[in-house]
Write an enzyme that holds these catalytic residues in place. Structure first.
Site, PDB file in Angstrom:
ATOM      1  N   GLY A  62      93.403  22.340 -19.552  1.00 19.16           N
ATOM      2  CA  GLY A  62      92.974  20.941 -19.500  1.00 19.16           C
ATOM      3  C   GLY A  62      91.893  20.644 -20.531  1.00 19.16           C
ATOM      4  O   GLY A  62      91.041  21.492 -20.815  1.00 19.16           O
ATOM      5  N   HIS A  78      95.828  20.153 -12.317  1.00 18.62           N
ATOM      6  CA  HIS A  78      96.670  21.343 -12.456  1.00 18.62           C
ATOM      7  C   HIS A  78      98.155  20.949 -12.472  1.00 18.62           C
ATOM      8  O   HIS A  78      98.948  21.509 -13.228  1.00 18.62           O
ATOM      9  CB  HIS A  78      96.441  22.308 -11.281  1.00 18.62           C
ATOM     10  CG  HIS A  78      95.045  22.849 -11.205  1.00 18.62           C
ATOM     11  ND1 HIS A  78      94.156  22.516 -10.205  1.00 18.62           N
ATOM     12  CD2 HIS A  78      94.383  23.708 -12.015  1.00 18.62           C
ATOM     13  CE1 HIS A  78      93.016  23.159 -10.402  1.00 18.62           C
ATOM     14  NE2 HIS A  78      93.120  23.874 -11.488  1.00 18.62           N
ATOM     15  N   MET A 110      92.398  28.859 -11.072  1.00 14.75           N
ATOM     16  CA  MET A 110      91.624  29.577 -10.048  1.00 14.75           C
ATOM     17  C   MET A 110      91.963  29.004  -8.669  1.00 14.75           C
ATOM     18  O   MET A 110      91.165  29.131  -7.728  1.00 14.75           O
ATOM     19  CB  MET A 110      90.131  29.455 -10.343  1.00 14.75           C
ATOM     20  CG  MET A 110      89.757  30.092 -11.685  1.00 14.75           C
ATOM     21  SD  MET A 110      88.044  30.667 -11.761  1.00 14.75           S
ATOM     22  CE  MET A 110      87.156  29.171 -11.452  1.00 14.75           C
ATOM     23  N   GLN A 150      83.586  35.474 -14.425  1.00 10.48           N
ATOM     24  CA  GLN A 150      83.120  34.253 -15.094  1.00 10.48           C
ATOM     25  C   GLN A 150      82.096  33.484 -14.266  1.00 10.48           C
ATOM     26  O   GLN A 150      81.700  32.387 -14.635  1.00 10.48           O
ATOM     27  CB  GLN A 150      84.292  33.359 -15.499  1.00 10.48           C
ATOM     28  CG  GLN A 150      85.048  32.690 -14.368  1.00 10.48           C
ATOM     29  CD  GLN A 150      86.305  31.987 -14.871  1.00 10.48           C
ATOM     30  OE1 GLN A 150      87.306  32.623 -15.176  1.00 10.48           O
ATOM     31  NE2 GLN A 150      86.262  30.670 -14.984  1.00 10.48           N
ATOM     32  N   VAL A 189      92.898  14.434 -16.159  1.00 12.86           N
ATOM     33  CA  VAL A 189      93.388  13.492 -15.135  1.00 12.86           C
ATOM     34  C   VAL A 189      92.175  12.990 -14.361  1.00 12.86           C
ATOM     35  O   VAL A 189      91.267  13.764 -14.049  1.00 12.86           O
ATOM     36  CB  VAL A 189      94.385  14.197 -14.178  1.00 12.86           C
ATOM     37  CG1 VAL A 189      94.898  13.231 -13.120  1.00 12.86           C
ATOM     38  CG2 VAL A 189      95.555  14.776 -14.970  1.00 12.86           C
ATOM     39  N   SER A 220      88.126  21.021  -9.134  1.00 13.88           N
ATOM     40  CA  SER A 220      88.063  21.649  -7.805  1.00 13.88           C
ATOM     41  C   SER A 220      86.648  21.530  -7.252  1.00 13.88           C
ATOM     42  O   SER A 220      86.444  21.500  -6.043  1.00 13.88           O
ATOM     43  CB  SER A 220      88.466  23.114  -7.905  1.00 13.88           C
ATOM     44  OG  SER A 220      89.729  23.209  -8.534  1.00 13.88           O
ATOM     45  N   ARG A 221      85.648  21.466  -8.122  1.00 13.18           N
ATOM     46  CA  ARG A 221      84.255  21.427  -7.668  1.00 13.18           C
ATOM     47  C   ARG A 221      83.855  20.044  -7.139  1.00 13.18           C
ATOM     48  O   ARG A 221      82.792  19.908  -6.533  1.00 13.18           O
ATOM     49  CB  ARG A 221      83.313  21.862  -8.792  1.00 13.18           C
ATOM     50  CG  ARG A 221      83.430  23.347  -9.095  1.00 13.18           C
ATOM     51  CD  ARG A 221      82.307  23.858  -9.981  1.00 13.18           C
ATOM     52  NE  ARG A 221      82.243  25.303  -9.989  1.00 13.18           N
ATOM     53  CZ  ARG A 221      82.781  26.088 -10.922  1.00 13.18           C
ATOM     54  NH1 ARG A 221      83.435  25.557 -11.938  1.00 13.18           N
ATOM     55  NH2 ARG A 221      82.663  27.398 -10.848  1.00 13.18           N
ATOM     56  N   HIS A 245      94.686  20.632  -7.885  1.00 15.50           N
ATOM     57  CA  HIS A 245      94.608  19.170  -7.789  1.00 15.50           C
ATOM     58  C   HIS A 245      95.546  18.577  -8.834  1.00 15.50           C
ATOM     59  O   HIS A 245      96.276  19.315  -9.539  1.00 15.50           O
ATOM     60  CB  HIS A 245      93.166  18.696  -7.968  1.00 15.50           C
ATOM     61  CG  HIS A 245      92.493  19.251  -9.192  1.00 15.50           C
ATOM     62  ND1 HIS A 245      92.909  18.964 -10.468  1.00 15.50           N
ATOM     63  CD2 HIS A 245      91.446  20.093  -9.323  1.00 15.50           C
ATOM     64  CE1 HIS A 245      92.141  19.575 -11.330  1.00 15.50           C
ATOM     65  NE2 HIS A 245      91.248  20.291 -10.679  1.00 15.50           N
ATOM     66  N   ALA A 259      92.756  26.128  -5.654  1.00 13.61           N
ATOM     67  CA  ALA A 259      92.201  24.832  -5.231  1.00 13.61           C
ATOM     68  C   ALA A 259      92.818  23.733  -6.101  1.00 13.61           C
ATOM     69  O   ALA A 259      92.116  22.947  -6.737  1.00 13.61           O
ATOM     70  CB  ALA A 259      90.675  24.835  -5.326  1.00 13.61           C
TER      71      ALA A 259
END
Ligand code: PAF
Length: 280
Positions: free
Chosen positions: A147, A34, A27, A61, A176, A186-187, A31, A29
């Site tokens: 992940g 990803h 989605m 979602q 990770v 991302s949050r 890091h 953002a």
């Protein structure tokens, strides 16, 4: 990197991509988590195949009142990162291109999605199932990478693949973490300084619980109570769940058996963080 916005164009391009093709749905953002998926994707396809990704903030979602509008967006930076990481194609459709206004077909998983995050986020996994099924149809990947932090999502996607006969190998990639153990997400960007500092409690508690479980001197109820109590030591934490479940069914596990999945979900303010520890 080739950026494709149209689903039908994506379908055509996918047919001609060098195979095997490994797909990393995101989605955005992006890091380090990803990028670990992309790196593993390269290992799978070696030099002959293709690594593709998608960037799509999937509206179906997100529940009412969830963070769809605030979800971090960094499209140009994400594309640059994917390009540098050797990704050949990025599928980035607009929501209207993915979903007809009168769309009326869905994909629902009815067992694994009824527990853990499914309880706090009704409908969330229906949205994940639908978009993942659509992405698999459009790209026809040989491998798709997810992940392990989102363990329940991974289990549900494996179930979709099995039950709907998708010809794709699902590959799980380890979580990770930041140096203090916080799982990359991302949050995490939503956390205040104090919340961020306290958020490392999730992994510390999971590690402590895993040690106790390995020593074999606790029941499931005791370990769940212990995890919840330890998480509450962080003053800003509000515990959603802290459980020991069977990783195959996500149902409460028997005392002292392995494999076991220790899983937690904790709110810091409005931000809901999840993490887990799998004892094989
Ligand atoms: O894990 C995510 O980022 C999303 O749930 C996914 C799998 C890309 C579907 O939108």
């Amino acid at each position: 990197v080739q950026i494709i916005q149209s689903p039908s164009e994506m379908q055509c391009v996918a047919r001609d991509l060098a195979r095997p093709m490994a797909f990393v749905p995101t989605m955005g953002a992006l890091h380090g988590g990803h990028l670990a998926l992309v790196s593993r994707a390269h290992d799978l396809v070696r030099s002959g195949g293709t690594v593709a990704a998608s960037i799509f903030i999937n509206p179906t979602q997100f529940g009412p009142g969830e963070d769809l509008q605030q979800y971090p967006r960094s499209f140009d930076r994400d594309c640059q990162l994917l390009d540098t990481a050797g990704c050949k194609v990025v599928f980035a459709p607009a929501p209207e291109a993915m979903y007809a206004a009168d769309a009326s077909v869905t994909v629902r998983e009815r067992f694994l999605s009824q527990t853990l995050c499914g309880l706090a986020r009704p409908g969330h996994f229906d949205g994940v199932c639908l978009v993942v099924a659509k992405l698999f149809h459009l790209l026809q990947p040989d491998f798709a990478l997810f992940g392990q932090k989102d363990f329940q999502q991974l289990a549900i996607i494996r179930r979709i693949v099995r039950d709907l006969n998708f010809a794709v190998n699902i590959v799980a990639v380890p979580t990770v973490r930041e140096p203090d153990g916080l799982a990359l997400s991302s949050r995490n960007a939503y956390l205040s300084k104090d919340e961020r500092q306290q958020a490392s409690v999730l992994y510390r508690v999971l590690q402590g619980a895993a040690d106790k479980w390995r020593r074999g001197d606790v029941t499931r109820a005791e370990i769940e109570d212990w995890m919840a109590a330890q998480l509450r030591q962080a003053p800003l934490a509000r515990v959603d769940y802290a459980v020991a479940v069977d990783p195959a069914t996500l149902q409460p596990t028997s005392d002292l058996t392995c494999p076991v999945l220790l899983a937690v979900a904790v709110f810091f303010g409005k931000t809901r963080l999840i993490d887990n520890y799998l004892l094989p």
